[in-house]
Write a protein that holds these residues in place. Structure first.
Motif: not given
Length: 301
Positions: A272-277
């Motif tokens: 989720n963190t990578s996608v949001e980034k």
């Protein structure tokens, strides 16, 4: 009336007197009793002699006068080998013997042992002369002061002799009866204790017989009991091991589940963190927008 006319005058008078006595309910003396004087009747009463009209001798308070009482059985003696303590010296210090009867006496009250030594030397009259002379000497020389109250001694001696010769027999018999009652009470206690001891002995004998009957089958029963105890111990140990293994397996399972859940949560968080980034970058948005326009165009065509 006819009987009084036919019979003699003496017989008629007796019949009439008896009839009157029976009618009134009181004893009336017969003609033979009337022949006895008043003082003679009193003498008969004191002596216990029945009157001519009496069938039984009357009870007199002087029946026991001048009687010597003797016990029907002797007192129990102490056994020769009895000792209240092992160190007791029975040779030099024997148990005192309780006399059954008082010692022989003379002149109603003086011990016979005082007269016997003189009688062997002086004869029968010697002891009496010696004690009489000794008494006269003591009174004459005023070694024994016979004052005005001295005559009371003679009165007390006479009173003692009267009491001992009149009611002494009854007193001795009553005391012996009380003594026998007390001995009977203690014998009853001893019999009760012996009864309990006998019952205990019988019960012990029955228990011994029952144990003897079980003696042959006792090893087999003990062996079976031991096997049952071993089987119960084995089953208990197996159950303990099973519960311990299950507890450890449950602990390992819960540990693996917690580890997998933690890894999944971390992986999802990272994704989720990578996608949001990536989504938050501008060039990515433009590329995504251009791609979407191209797809719409191709759909429209």
């Amino acid at each position: 009336m006819s009987l009084s006319r036919l019979s003699s005058p003496q017989i008629a008078s007796r019949v009439v007197v008896v009839a009157r006595g029976a009618a009134t309910g009181h004893a009336t003396p017969t003609s033979s009793d009337s022949d006895v004087g008043y003082f003679q009747k009193i003498a008969y009463r004191f002596k216990g002699i029945p009157l001519p009209s009496e069938t039984e001798a009357p009870k007199s308070m002087f029946d026991a006068c001048n009687k010597e009482w003797s016990a029907p059985e002797y007192l129990p003696a102490v056994p020769k080998d009895f000792k209240e303590h092992p160190d007791r010296d029975l040779t030099n210090y024997p148990y005192p013997a309780r006399p059954m009867y008082p010692p022989k006496s003379r002149l109603f009250m003086m011990p016979n042992s005082w007269f016997t030594p003189f009688q062997k030397v002086t004869g029968t009259s010697g002891p009496y002369l010696f004690f009489g002379g000794l008494f006269a000497f003591l009174v004459n020389k005023e070694l024994w002061v016979f004052e005005e109250q001295g005559h009371m001694t003679v009165g007390w001696i006479i009173f003692y002799l009267l009491v001992s010769r009149t009611v002494g027999y009854k007193i001795d018999a009553g005391l012996y009866k009380d003594y026998q009652d007390r001995v009977g009470f203690f014998k009853g206690l001893i019999n009760e204790d012996l009864k309990d001891a006998v019952e205990f002995r019988k019960t012990s004998a029955r228990q011994t017989e029952s144990f003897a009957a079980l003696k042959e089958s006792l090893p087999v029963s003990l062996k079976e009991t031991m096997q049952l105890q071993l089987e119960a111990t084995y089953r208990k140990n197996v159950q303990t091991v099973t519960s311990e293994i299950k507890r450890r397996i449950d602990y390992l399972k819960e540990t693996e589940e917690s580890k997998s859940r933690f890894e999944r949560d971390q992986l999802l968080k990272l994704i989720n963190t990578s996608v949001e980034k990536q989504v938050s970058q501008k060039d990515f948005q433009e590329k995504f927008l251009q791609n979407a326009i191209q797809q719409l165009k191709s759909i429209a065509v």
